[in-house]
Enzyme design. Structure first.
Site, PDB file in Angstrom:
ATOM      1  N   TYR A  19       0.834  -1.200   0.000  1.00 24.31           N
ATOM      2  CA  TYR A  19       0.000   0.000   0.000  1.00 24.31           C
ATOM      3  C   TYR A  19       0.866   1.246   0.000  1.00 24.31           C
ATOM      4  O   TYR A  19       2.084   1.176   0.214  1.00 24.31           O
ATOM      5  CB  TYR A  19      -0.950  -0.001   1.212  1.00 24.31           C
ATOM      6  CG  TYR A  19      -0.286   0.273   2.547  1.00 24.31           C
ATOM      7  CD1 TYR A  19       0.523  -0.675   3.157  1.00 24.31           C
ATOM      8  CD2 TYR A  19      -0.467   1.502   3.187  1.00 24.31           C
ATOM      9  CE1 TYR A  19       1.135  -0.416   4.370  1.00 24.31           C
ATOM     10  CE2 TYR A  19       0.138   1.766   4.407  1.00 24.31           C
ATOM     11  CZ  TYR A  19       0.933   0.804   4.990  1.00 24.31           C
ATOM     12  OH  TYR A  19       1.543   1.072   6.178  1.00 24.31           O
TER      13      TYR A  19
ATOM     14  N   ARG B  54       8.246   4.196  -4.624  1.00 24.78           N
ATOM     15  CA  ARG B  54       8.300   3.184  -3.550  1.00 24.78           C
ATOM     16  C   ARG B  54       7.289   2.076  -3.811  1.00 24.78           C
ATOM     17  O   ARG B  54       7.567   0.897  -3.542  1.00 24.78           O
ATOM     18  CB  ARG B  54       8.058   3.838  -2.187  1.00 24.78           C
ATOM     19  CG  ARG B  54       8.257   2.867  -1.032  1.00 24.78           C
ATOM     20  CD  ARG B  54       8.206   3.552   0.314  1.00 24.78           C
ATOM     21  NE  ARG B  54       6.901   4.147   0.578  1.00 24.78           N
ATOM     22  CZ  ARG B  54       6.619   4.904   1.635  1.00 24.78           C
ATOM     23  NH1 ARG B  54       7.545   5.163   2.531  1.00 24.78           N
ATOM     24  NH2 ARG B  54       5.417   5.401   1.798  1.00 24.78           N
TER      25      ARG B  54
ATOM     26  N   ARG C  58      -7.819 -20.402  -2.351  1.00 23.55           N
ATOM     27  CA  ARG C  58      -6.822 -20.269  -1.292  1.00 23.55           C
ATOM     28  C   ARG C  58      -5.741 -21.346  -1.406  1.00 23.55           C
ATOM     29  O   ARG C  58      -6.033 -22.547  -1.327  1.00 23.55           O
ATOM     30  CB  ARG C  58      -7.479 -20.326   0.086  1.00 23.55           C
ATOM     31  CG  ARG C  58      -6.481 -19.988   1.188  1.00 23.55           C
ATOM     32  CD  ARG C  58      -7.085 -20.017   2.581  1.00 23.55           C
ATOM     33  NE  ARG C  58      -6.074 -19.650   3.572  1.00 23.55           N
ATOM     34  CZ  ARG C  58      -5.114 -20.461   4.005  1.00 23.55           C
ATOM     35  NH1 ARG C  58      -5.055 -21.705   3.560  1.00 23.55           N
ATOM     36  NH2 ARG C  58      -4.218 -20.044   4.878  1.00 23.55           N
TER      37      ARG C  58
ATOM     38  N   HIS D 189      -1.189 -21.352  -0.751  1.00 31.83           N
ATOM     39  CA  HIS D 189      -0.058 -20.469  -0.450  1.00 31.83           C
ATOM     40  C   HIS D 189       0.745 -20.086  -1.689  1.00 31.83           C
ATOM     41  O   HIS D 189       1.260 -18.986  -1.782  1.00 31.83           O
ATOM     42  CB  HIS D 189       0.864 -21.121   0.578  1.00 31.83           C
ATOM     43  CG  HIS D 189       0.262 -21.224   1.944  1.00 31.83           C
ATOM     44  ND1 HIS D 189      -0.775 -22.074   2.228  1.00 31.83           N
ATOM     45  CD2 HIS D 189       0.540 -20.560   3.088  1.00 31.83           C
ATOM     46  CE1 HIS D 189      -1.114 -21.945   3.505  1.00 31.83           C
ATOM     47  NE2 HIS D 189      -0.334 -21.033   4.051  1.00 31.83           N
TER      48      HIS D 189
ATOM     49  N   LYS E  60       6.556  -2.036   1.915  1.00 27.68           N
ATOM     50  CA  LYS E  60       5.370  -1.446   2.550  1.00 27.68           C
ATOM     51  C   LYS E  60       4.173  -2.387   2.364  1.00 27.68           C
ATOM     52  O   LYS E  60       3.276  -2.140   1.555  1.00 27.68           O
ATOM     53  CB  LYS E  60       5.096  -0.054   1.962  1.00 27.68           C
ATOM     54  CG  LYS E  60       4.195   0.803   2.859  1.00 27.68           C
ATOM     55  CD  LYS E  60       4.242   2.245   2.442  1.00 27.68           C
ATOM     56  CE  LYS E  60       3.173   3.094   3.102  1.00 27.68           C
ATOM     57  NZ  LYS E  60       3.263   3.192   4.559  1.00 27.68           N
TER      58      LYS E  60
ATOM     59  N   GLU F 133      11.948   2.303  14.522  1.00 26.73           N
ATOM     60  CA  GLU F 133      10.988   3.253  13.954  1.00 26.73           C
ATOM     61  C   GLU F 133       9.681   3.090  14.719  1.00 26.73           C
ATOM     62  O   GLU F 133       9.560   2.226  15.591  1.00 26.73           O
ATOM     63  CB  GLU F 133      10.763   3.002  12.457  1.00 26.73           C
ATOM     64  CG  GLU F 133      10.152   1.654  12.147  1.00 26.73           C
ATOM     65  CD  GLU F 133       9.878   1.421  10.658  1.00 26.73           C
ATOM     66  OE1 GLU F 133       9.653   2.385   9.921  1.00 26.73           O
ATOM     67  OE2 GLU F 133       9.896   0.249  10.262  1.00 26.73           O
TER      68      GLU F 133
ATOM     69  N   LEU G  48      11.069   1.043   7.333  1.00 24.51           N
ATOM     70  CA  LEU G  48      10.546   1.528   6.055  1.00 24.51           C
ATOM     71  C   LEU G  48      11.229   2.852   5.720  1.00 24.51           C
ATOM     72  O   LEU G  48      11.357   3.720   6.594  1.00 24.51           O
ATOM     73  CB  LEU G  48       9.030   1.751   6.167  1.00 24.51           C
ATOM     74  CG  LEU G  48       8.378   2.196   4.860  1.00 24.51           C
ATOM     75  CD1 LEU G  48       8.257   1.013   3.890  1.00 24.51           C
ATOM     76  CD2 LEU G  48       7.020   2.819   5.104  1.00 24.51           C
TER      77      LEU G  48
HETATM   78  N1  PLP Z   1       7.458   3.560   9.083  1.00 23.78           N
HETATM   79  C1  PLP Z   1       6.341   2.807   9.011  1.00 23.78           C
HETATM   80  C2  PLP Z   1       6.325   1.446   9.645  1.00 23.78           C
HETATM   81  C3  PLP Z   1       5.207   3.304   8.347  1.00 23.78           C
HETATM   82  O1  PLP Z   1       4.092   2.544   8.269  1.00 23.78           O
HETATM   83  C4  PLP Z   1       5.247   4.603   7.776  1.00 23.78           C
HETATM   84  C5  PLP Z   1       4.089   5.154   7.073  1.00 23.78           C
HETATM   85  O2  PLP Z   1       3.046   4.561   6.990  1.00 23.78           O
HETATM   86  C6  PLP Z   1       6.429   5.346   7.889  1.00 23.78           C
HETATM   87  C7  PLP Z   1       7.524   4.788   8.535  1.00 23.78           C
HETATM   88  C8  PLP Z   1       6.529   6.730   7.294  1.00 23.78           C
HETATM   89  O3  PLP Z   1       6.542   6.676   5.886  1.00 23.78           O
HETATM   90  P1  PLP Z   1       6.061   7.922   4.999  1.00 23.78           P
HETATM   91  O4  PLP Z   1       6.875   9.088   5.427  1.00 23.78           O
HETATM   92  O5  PLP Z   1       6.331   7.493   3.603  1.00 23.78           O
HETATM   93  O6  PLP Z   1       4.595   8.115   5.295  1.00 23.78           O
END
Ligand code: PLP
Length: 286
Positions: free
Chosen positions: A33, A52, A100, A102, A149, A181, A206
Site C-alpha cells: 500500500y 516506492r 486459497r 499459499h 510497505k 521506527e 521503512l
Molecule cells: N514507518 C512505518 C512502519 C510506516 O508505516 C510509515 C508510514 O506509513 C512510515 C515509517 C513513514 O513513511 P512515509 O513518510 O512514507 O509516510
C-alpha cells in the site's frame, strides 16, 4: 457528501466497496500500500510514493496493476470525487483473487487495486504538532522485510493500540536497545550537541518518503544530520525527539515511556523542519 472508493476498475459508493473473500490481501496479507498526503487538492510527493510502490511490488513479484499514468488518473479522480482538499489518498494493491493456496496464483491473475481518499480537518495543524506527543516503546517483533510497505501490519496494529491504551500517540519498536521506527512513522532525535539523528533505511525500517524529504530539508537549512543507529538511552538523553510520516509530517515527541524529553516542550529543530517541509516536498499537478 457520500464517499466513493475505486475498486478494480469501478468507482463505487464507499459503503458498498468490497473485495472478494478469496483476495490474497485478505487471506495472506499478500499486498502492498501507499498513503499520500493531499494538500490544497494536490498530492504531496506523488513521484516518490509511486517509486516506492513500484519497488514494493517488485520485491514481492506482484505486477503493476496499470501504468503509472493510468494510476495517476485514478488517484486524482478518487481525490476529486471525494472532494478532498486536505487529507490523504490510500492505495492498495494485492496479488489478486484466487482459490486459497499459499503458492502464487497463475501468472495471468490480475492484481486487485483499491483507492480511497478522505479529508482531514482542513488546513489545521494537528494539536500534537503544537503541544508535542508521547511515545511508548515495544520490542521489535516484526519480520525482516519491513522495508517493503506490505499490508501485513499486525505487530504495528498491536503496538499502536498499546500506545493508545497508554495515552501515547505512537509506539517505537526497539531492537537490541536500538530505536528502529514507530508503528507508522520514522523516529528521530536531536542530540545535546544539536545533531539530527535517524536510523539508516537500508534495512530494518521503512524508508519513509517524509524522512527522505526531511533529510533534504535539514541539509538545506544547514543542520547537521547523522544517519546512524541511536539507542533508547540516547533518546532519553536527547534535546528533542520527533516522528515523521506522510499523514503527520513532523510531530514533536515530548515523552518516551513516561520520561520527559528535553524541556518537555516541542523543540526548535522539529518546528523548523516542519515549517520548511513544503519547500522541498513536491506538489503534484491536480
Ligand atoms: N514507518 C512505518 C512502519 C510506516 O508505516 C510509515 C508510514 O506509513 C512510515 C515509517 C513513514 O513513511 P512515509 O513518510 O512514507 O509516510
Amino acid at each position: 457528501m457520500s464517499r466513493v472508493a475505486y475498486v478494480n476498475g469501478l468507482y463505487v459508493p464507499h459503503a458498498e466497496a468490497a473485495v472478494h473473500v478469496e483476495d490474497r490481501g485478505y487471506q495472506f496479507a499478500d499486498g502492498v500500500y501507499e498513503v499520500c498526503e493531499v494538500r490544497g487538492g494536490r498530492m504531496i510527493d506523488e513521484r516518490r510514493h509511486m517509486g516506492r510502490l513500484q519497488r514494493s511490488l517488485r520485491e514481492l513479484r506482484i505486477v503493476m496493476p496499470m501504468s503509472l499514468g493510468a494510476l495517476g488518473v485514478v488517484l486524482r479522480e478518487t481525490i476529486r470525487r471525494n472532494r478532498v482538499r486536505d487529507g490523504i489518498v490510500y492505495l492498495q494493491v494485492t496479488r489478486g483473487v484466487a482459490r486459497r493456496d499459499h503458492y502464487f496464483p497463475a501468472p495471468d491473475t490480475p492484481p486487485s487495486i483499491v483507492v480511497t481518499a478522505r479529508a482531514s480537518i482542513p488546513a489545521k495543524v494537528p494539536a500534537p504538532a503544537i503541544s508535542g506527543a508521547a511515545v511508548i516503546t515495544v520490542p521489535d517483533n516484526r519480520w525482516d522485510r519491513v522495508d517493503i510497505k506490505t499490508v501485513g501490519l499486525l505487530p504495528n496494529v498491536l503496538a499502536k493500540q498499546a500506545a493508545k491504551e497508554a495515552g501515547a500517540r505512537e509506539a517505537w519498536f526497539v531492537r537490541d536497545g536500538v530505536v528502529m521506527e514507530g508503528g507508522s512513522t520514522n523516529a528521530w532525535i536531536v542530540t545535546q550537541a544539536g545533531a539530527i539523528v535517524t536510523r539508516p533505511a537500508e534495512s530494518g525500517i521503512l524508508r519513509g518518503i517524509t524522512r527522505t524529504v526531511l533529510l533534504e530539508v535539514a541539509n538545506r537549512l544547514g543542520l547537521t544530520v547523522d544517519e546512524r543507529d541511536f539507542t533508547l538511552d540516547e533518546a532519553f538523553a536527547a534535546r528533542e525527539a520527533f516522528i515523521s510520516s506522510a499523514s503527520n509530517v513532523v510531530v514533536p515527541i515530548v515523552s518516551i515511556d513516561g520520561k520527559t524529553i528535553g524541556d518537555g516542550k516541542p523543540g526548535p529543530v522539529a518546528r523548523s523542519l516542519r515549517d520548511s517541509f513544503y519547500d522541498v516536498a513536491e506538489f503534484a499537478r491536480k
